[in-house]
Structures are given as C-alpha cells and as structure tokens.
Design a protein around this motif. Structure first.
Motif, mmCIF file in Angstrom:
data_model
loop_
_atom_site.group_PDB
_atom_site.id
_atom_site.type_symbol
_atom_site.label_atom_id
_atom_site.label_comp_id
_atom_site.label_asym_id
_atom_site.label_seq_id
_atom_site.Cartn_x
_atom_site.Cartn_y
_atom_site.Cartn_z
ATOM 1 N N SER A 109 8.487 18.412 5.654
ATOM 2 C CA SER A 109 7.700 19.467 6.308
ATOM 3 C C SER A 109 6.664 20.033 5.366
ATOM 4 O O SER A 109 5.510 20.275 5.755
ATOM 5 N N ARG A 110 7.030 20.226 4.110
ATOM 6 C CA ARG A 110 6.107 20.762 3.125
ATOM 7 C C ARG A 110 5.009 19.760 2.789
ATOM 8 O O ARG A 110 3.875 20.150 2.473
ATOM 9 N N LYS A 111 5.344 18.472 2.845
ATOM 10 C CA LYS A 111 4.396 17.448 2.453
ATOM 11 C C LYS A 111 3.468 17.000 3.574
ATOM 12 O O LYS A 111 2.333 16.562 3.333
ATOM 13 N N LEU A 112 3.967 17.091 4.837
ATOM 14 C CA LEU A 112 3.209 16.532 5.947
ATOM 15 C C LEU A 112 2.753 17.548 6.983
ATOM 16 O O LEU A 112 1.704 17.376 7.603
ATOM 17 N N LYS A 113 3.549 18.603 7.190
ATOM 18 C CA LYS A 113 3.251 19.520 8.289
ATOM 19 C C LYS A 113 2.702 20.839 7.798
ATOM 20 O O LYS A 113 1.642 21.290 8.227
ATOM 21 N N PHE A 114 3.406 21.478 6.913
ATOM 22 C CA PHE A 114 3.023 22.814 6.470
ATOM 23 C C PHE A 114 2.238 22.714 5.152
ATOM 24 O O PHE A 114 2.728 23.108 4.096
ATOM 25 N N TYR A 159 3.794 10.436 -3.820
ATOM 26 C CA TYR A 159 3.513 11.635 -3.018
ATOM 27 C C TYR A 159 4.801 12.230 -2.478
ATOM 28 O O TYR A 159 4.954 13.443 -2.372
ATOM 29 N N PHE A 160 5.771 11.367 -2.116
ATOM 30 C CA PHE A 160 7.043 11.838 -1.589
ATOM 31 C C PHE A 160 8.177 11.728 -2.608
ATOM 32 O O PHE A 160 9.192 12.396 -2.475
ATOM 33 N N GLY A 161 8.010 10.875 -3.605
ATOM 34 C CA GLY A 161 9.085 10.669 -4.561
ATOM 35 C C GLY A 161 10.016 9.555 -4.095
ATOM 36 O O GLY A 161 9.822 8.940 -3.055
ATOM 37 N N ARG A 183 0.839 -1.209 0.000
ATOM 38 C CA ARG A 183 0.000 0.000 0.000
ATOM 39 C C ARG A 183 0.868 1.251 0.000
ATOM 40 O O ARG A 183 0.593 2.214 -0.706
ATOM 41 N N LEU A 184 1.925 1.229 0.810
ATOM 42 C CA LEU A 184 2.856 2.361 0.880
ATOM 43 C C LEU A 184 3.502 2.605 -0.475
ATOM 44 O O LEU A 184 3.578 3.749 -0.948
ATOM 45 N N ALA A 185 3.948 1.534 -1.113
ATOM 46 C CA ALA A 185 4.646 1.658 -2.390
ATOM 47 C C ALA A 185 3.734 2.206 -3.484
ATOM 48 O O ALA A 185 4.181 2.953 -4.362
ATOM 49 N N ARG A 186 2.447 1.835 -3.439
ATOM 50 C CA ARG A 186 1.515 2.328 -4.456
ATOM 51 C C ARG A 186 1.339 3.841 -4.388
ATOM 52 O O ARG A 186 0.964 4.468 -5.377
ATOM 53 N N ASN A 187 1.593 4.424 -3.234
ATOM 54 C CA ASN A 187 1.417 5.875 -3.066
ATOM 55 C C ASN A 187 2.750 6.590 -2.857
ATOM 56 O O ASN A 187 2.787 7.702 -2.339
ATOM 57 N N ARG A 188 3.838 5.951 -3.277
ATOM 58 C CA ARG A 188 5.162 6.511 -3.065
ATOM 59 C C ARG A 188 5.371 7.830 -3.822
ATOM 60 O O ARG A 188 6.183 8.663 -3.424
ATOM 61 N N LEU A 208 10.150 4.719 4.080
ATOM 62 C CA LEU A 208 9.239 3.921 4.898
ATOM 63 C C LEU A 208 8.594 4.749 6.007
ATOM 64 O O LEU A 208 7.392 4.651 6.253
ATOM 65 N N ILE A 209 9.377 5.573 6.674
ATOM 66 C CA ILE A 209 8.853 6.368 7.783
ATOM 67 C C ILE A 209 7.803 7.355 7.295
ATOM 68 O O ILE A 209 6.732 7.493 7.887
ATOM 69 N N PHE A 210 8.096 8.073 6.197
ATOM 70 C CA PHE A 210 7.134 9.039 5.669
ATOM 71 C C PHE A 210 5.845 8.341 5.247
ATOM 72 O O PHE A 210 4.742 8.799 5.531
#
Length: 426
Positions: A420-425, A363-365, A356-361, A375-377
């Motif tokens: 930070s740009r992708k998850l927090k801000f 988003y982070f590149g 599931r994580l790999a299918r949406n990779r 993996l953590i992101f």
C-alpha cells in the motif's frame, strides 16, 4: 499551485515510467511535466507517427490531450500505429466534477488558459481505447487537493484520495493501456516449468509424467530445498530415468518457495516461465491453458484462480478460503487490477518481462517468502496486462502443506501494508 500539482502528477507517472525508461510526452500542453520528470522527451503526434519515434519508447504520455481533440479515435489510432507491443500508453484525464473549479482557477490566473472541449467518463476512455486497438490495463484516481497546504495536502492526497468513495471525487485519472495484439503469432515458444519441491518425494514421478510439452523444446526445472525426506534423491533419479526429457535440477541457496522460484527462473533458458506447485493441487494438465492465454496475447501475466470452480472437499479449509478472499480483495484494491486469487501458486510470464521485473526488484525488496507477491507487485508496477485462468483445485495426495495459516497470514498483512505504501498511498 501549478508546480505542486505537476510534482504530484510526476510522482504518479514515475510509479510506472522509471528513470531508466525512454518516456515520450506527446503534444505537451505545457513544459512543466517534462521539466519535472527530467528524462522525458516531448514530440508532436505527427512526429511520433512520421518518424516512428514511438517504436523505441517504453512509455508514451498523453497529459490531458484527449480533452482537446476533435477526433479522439483518429488521434489514438495514429499513435497506436507507431508503438511496439510492449510500449505502455499513460493517459491522464481530469474529472468533469472539477470543471467549475478548473474554470475558476483559469479565471484567477492559477492555470494556463486552455479550452477543454471533451469531458470524458471512464466508459468513454475504455471505448476509445478498444476502438483504436488499445487494451486498458489499469486505472488510478488521484489528487483531492491540488494546491499545497502544509501537512494537509500530503495527508489528503496520499492517504485519502485512493480510498473507495473518495477516489470518485479525485481530480486526476491515470489510465495505463497497452497496444492490443491484432495478429496472433504462429510461433510456439518453449517453456521453462519451475517446480519448487520440499518434502514432496511422492509427487516427483507424477510431475514428470503429467507435465506435457507445450512448446517445441520445453524444460522442467526442479529446485529442492531443505527436505527431510528423500525428495532430492527422487529428483536425481527422475532425471536419470527420463533422458528423453529436458530435466534441469538444482538445490536452493536460501529458504522459502520464493527463493526457490527465483533460483529456478535464473536457471531457465526458455521464452516462457511457469511455476507449478509440487503438491499437484493445481493439475499439470491445466498448464496449456496458461500457455495459450500468454501466447495468444490475451495478457502478459497469467495468474491461476482456485476460487471459480468447485474444489475437492479437502483441498482448502474454510478459514483458508476466507483468508484468500480477503487478501484477493485487499490486494486488488492496492494493485489497481482485479485478482480473485493472489495465493494460487501457478503464475506465468515471459522470461524477458521477468528479467525486467528482477532488475527493478529493489523497489519492493526481497522479503516475500512465497514468491507470488514478488511477481504480482512487479507485474503491477510494470503495467503488465493480467488475466486469471480458473483451475480446479485438488486435494493433496502426498505429504503435508508447507504453509502455516497464522504465521504466514500475519506476514501477508505486513506485505499488504508495505505494498500500500509503495503502490497506492504514495
């Protein structure tokens, strides 16, 4: 005001609930959120329980519902019975600090008139979740300016609201919870242990000897890449010398540990995926601790921590330790879950969650050369429950580290800003 606010809220919820997921909003107070999210279904709590509709949901949203319920424990317990173990509950509440402003907005007709009877603190939410067999995964605080003012609203809500201190003043709290596993499984799933090996010829035999089976049909996967010594030959020989062991081997196509880990995970065939560093600074004898933490349901993403027990004298240089502590604190802030040691190489998750994580990779590149942050992101965005297993960090006994302190440290700073740009801000 309402349209702007609900668009903000939908942005935060979409961080977790992707368009491809099945999302259910329970007992919706208004239709704005469902309209903006688009693919969200709206059902009553009674329908959710009676029809078992939650069993097919990836995410269930409670937007402000707990403010109105006379029996919150009974309400959450009823929802819990209809959810499968991998469903995530997204609970939205509103800060009691904003109560006077919310009442004023209601009087001015800026929001629909509702009668909020419960104003809940963080400890209250956590307690209700525990009482009803949910486990809190993470909490976010959002929105300092709920009305649209050109430029100002974006700066305040995107960059200031998540900051320490200011986030205590935020209007919105978003809690991510998972159904706690009540009964422990008696099955023993098998494991794929992935070892990325570059210039580690002297450690190959020790890895084969010291990695013990945890499940009934484990496999040990070696991925070699760009070695200047005879690492590949030693891997091939180890496979021949141990026909009783399920040893799978391959050469990576790209560069870096991250690329090797991804190749190893793609080759894996077992239910649980583990990473073991080939330098053996994390003892293979500790792997069963990671296995037990996952199989028992304590968490869904198991991260090693080298910074709890005393480590061997030459295991980690002082500046490296300072860097590890800094990045652990910084990434914990960005990810919304505590990580004491983001850079420990040993990480464990199920193959299903990894897929599931790999299918949406995208988003982070795929620019993470270490493999840890990929993996953590991904685990953080999926709302997986994280737990850390302390290990005793050993000295390297063969070869030299493949980590460049300053070059890779600079890369970590870039990744921190990116996350930070992708998850927090957002």
């Amino acid at each position: 005001m309402r349209n702007y606010f609900y668009r903000l809220l939908s942005t935060y919820l979409r961080l977790y609930a992707r368009p491809s997921d099945r999302v259910i909003e329970v007992d919706a107070v208004s239709g704005e959120l469902q309209e903006i999210l688009g693919s969200t279904e709206s059902v009553s709590s009674a329908q959710l329980r009676d029809a078992g509709g939650g069993s097919t949901a990836d995410y269930v949203i409670l937007n402000g519902n707990l403010h109105y319920e006379a029996d919150i424990q009974g309400y959450l317990a009823g929802i819990r019975t209809s959810l499968r173990e991998d469903t995530r509950l997204l609970v939205v509440t509103y800060s009691a600090l904003w109560r006077p402003f919310i009442q004023l907005a209601t009087m001015l007709g800026l929001r629909r008139k509702t009668l909020e009877s419960n104003w809940l603190a963080d400890a209250d939410i956590a307690n209700f979740l525990r009482l009803t067999d949910f486990e809190l995964v993470r909490r976010d605080s959002r929105v300092l300016l709920p009305m649209y003012i050109p430029l100002l609203s974006s700066v305040v809500n995107r960059y200031l609201a998540p900051l320490p201190g200011l986030r205590a003043l935020a209007l919105v709290n978003v809690y991510v919870a998972r159904p706690a596993r009540v009964e422990r499984t008696t099955s023993r799933p098998s494991v794929s242990v992935v070892v990325a090996a570059r210039n580690e010829a002297g450690n190959i035999d020790n890895i084969v000897r010291r990695v013990k089976n945890m499940g009934p049909d484990d496999e040990l996967i070696f991925i070699e890449g760009g070695s200047s010594d005879d690492t590949w030959d030693r891997i091939v020989q180890a496979q021949k010398d141990n026909p009783h062991r399920n040893i799978v081997i391959g050469k990576q196509d790209g560069k870096g540990k991250g690329d090797a880990v991804r190749k190893g995970f793609a080759m894996a065939s077992k239910d649980i995926l583990m990473i073991l560093d080939a330098d053996l600074t994390v003892p293979p004898e500790d792997l069963p601790k990671f296995y037990d933490a996952l199989v028992s349901g304590k968490a869904e993403f198991i991260n090693g921590s080298r910074l709890v027990y005393p480590m061997e004298k030459e295991a980690m240089r002082f500046l490296n330790m300072l860097g590890n502590k800094f990045f652990a604190a910084a990434f914990s802030f960005v990810l919304g879950q505590r990580f004491k040691d983001t850079l420990c190489g040993t990480k464990v998750l199920t193959r299903e969650n990894y897929q599931r994580l790999a299918r949406n990779r995208s988003y982070f590149g795929e620019f993470d050369p270490f493999g840890d942050f990929d993996l953590i992101f991904g685990a953080s965005r999926m709302g997986l429950k994280v737990i850390e297993v302390p290990i005793t960090y050993r000295e390297r006994t063969y070869g030299e580290t493949n980590i460049s302190r300053w070059r890779h440290g600079a890369l970590l700073l870039v990744m921190l800003v990116f996350a930070s740009r992708k998850l927090k801000f957002i």
